[in-house]
Design a protein around this motif. Structure first.
Motif, PDB file in Angstrom:
ATOM      1  N   TYR A  10      -9.986  -0.146  19.702  1.00 44.11           N
ATOM      2  CA  TYR A  10      -8.896   0.423  20.488  1.00 44.11           C
ATOM      3  C   TYR A  10      -9.345   0.586  21.927  1.00 44.11           C
ATOM      4  O   TYR A  10     -10.484   0.964  22.200  1.00 44.11           O
ATOM      5  N   TYR A  11      -8.447   0.282  22.839  1.00 46.27           N
ATOM      6  CA  TYR A  11      -8.648   0.558  24.256  1.00 46.27           C
ATOM      7  C   TYR A  11      -7.773   1.744  24.639  1.00 46.27           C
ATOM      8  O   TYR A  11      -6.790   2.045  23.962  1.00 46.27           O
ATOM      9  N   THR A  12      -8.098   2.387  25.731  1.00 47.11           N
ATOM     10  CA  THR A  12      -7.251   3.441  26.272  1.00 47.11           C
ATOM     11  C   THR A  12      -6.565   2.876  27.508  1.00 47.11           C
ATOM     12  O   THR A  12      -7.235   2.386  28.425  1.00 47.11           O
ATOM     13  N   ASP A  13      -5.233   2.912  27.530  1.00 45.60           N
ATOM     14  CA  ASP A  13      -4.511   2.367  28.685  1.00 45.60           C
ATOM     15  C   ASP A  13      -4.491   3.367  29.837  1.00 45.60           C
ATOM     16  O   ASP A  13      -5.034   4.479  29.734  1.00 45.60           O
ATOM     17  N   ALA A  14      -3.867   2.991  30.931  1.00 40.94           N
ATOM     18  CA  ALA A  14      -3.847   3.808  32.150  1.00 40.94           C
ATOM     19  C   ALA A  14      -3.181   5.170  31.926  1.00 40.94           C
ATOM     20  O   ALA A  14      -3.482   6.129  32.640  1.00 40.94           O
ATOM     21  N   ASP A  15      -2.296   5.253  30.936  1.00 42.05           N
ATOM     22  CA  ASP A  15      -1.615   6.514  30.641  1.00 42.05           C
ATOM     23  C   ASP A  15      -2.354   7.362  29.613  1.00 42.05           C
ATOM     24  O   ASP A  15      -1.872   8.412  29.208  1.00 42.05           O
ATOM     25  N   GLY A  16      -3.532   6.890  29.185  1.00 39.44           N
ATOM     26  CA  GLY A  16      -4.319   7.644  28.217  1.00 39.44           C
ATOM     27  C   GLY A  16      -3.943   7.374  26.770  1.00 39.44           C
ATOM     28  O   GLY A  16      -4.439   8.052  25.868  1.00 39.44           O
ATOM     29  N   ASN A  17      -3.081   6.395  26.534  1.00 40.92           N
ATOM     30  CA  ASN A  17      -2.673   6.051  25.174  1.00 40.92           C
ATOM     31  C   ASN A  17      -3.649   5.056  24.562  1.00 40.92           C
ATOM     32  O   ASN A  17      -4.161   4.170  25.251  1.00 40.92           O
ATOM     33  N   GLU A  18      -3.905   5.191  23.259  1.00 43.24           N
ATOM     34  CA  GLU A  18      -4.743   4.229  22.561  1.00 43.24           C
ATOM     35  C   GLU A  18      -3.931   2.973  22.265  1.00 43.24           C
ATOM     36  O   GLU A  18      -2.804   3.043  21.778  1.00 43.24           O
TER      37      GLU A  18
END
Length: 186
Positions: A10-18
């Motif tokens: 999993y990556y974390t996007d710019a909004d902090g979502n996985e």
């Protein structure tokens, strides 16, 4: 050679979502096998490739390279010597101002004895058909030639496995032909 069991990443996007990039991938690759992973852009191919030499670590699951767990920090350099990685954009991998110096960079950094390095460089450049460009500046080469230099740099390290992450993606038809021919030859 490579054993992947239930790999999740999993990556974390710019909004902090996985954001799930890999979800339950299992794969066995034996020594000497030639394996192609295909899929659409954004399907996780590069993420998977980066797990094979511990550039990324699993969110969950296991990746073993020749029996070594990629999450074992004490084995990271051993794993990276077993699995060489050629990236999509050769400009991100070429570090020297002269082709032969670039190919020598990796062996110098892993402590290959000095007298052995010129032979590794010569052999690697010959393997990818770039001997005549040994004294050239990489930035003056075509995309296909640069990619062959990047492959030579990995060959000079003498890994047991080479991972090519979309090696023809940024190339024109002639460059693609050069790289496919090189990979077939190897």
């Amino acid at each position: 050679m490579i054993s992947i069991k239930n790999l999740k990443h999993y990556y974390t996007d710019a909004d902090g979502n996985e954001v799930r990039a890999l979800d339950g991938v299992s794969l066995e690759i034996k020594q000497g096998e030639f394996v192609a992973v295909i899929g659409a852009n954004g399907s996780g191919k590069s993420t998977l490739a980066r797990h094979l030499n511990a550039l990324l670590l699993p969110t969950d699951g296991t990746v073993l390279v020749d029996g070594m767990d990629t999450e074992d920090e004490n084995k990271m350099w051993d794993i990276r010597q077993k699995v060489g990685m050629v990236f999509q954009n050769p400009d991100n991998q070429i570090v020297a101002a002269i082709v032969e110096e670039d190919v020598a960079f990796g062996p110098e950094n892993i402590g290959v004895p000095g007298p052995e390095i010129p032979q590794r460089v010569a052999d690697s450049l010959a393997a990818v058909g770039m001997t005549e460009y040994a004294k050239h500046a990489p930035h003056l080469l075509s995309g296909g030639q640069k990619q062959r230099v990047a492959i030579a740099g990995i060959l000079a390290l003498q890994p047991e496995c080479i991972v090519l992450d979309e090696p023809t993606a940024m190339l024109d038809p002639q460059g693609r032909k050069e790289i496919v021919g090189t990979v077939r030859k190897l």
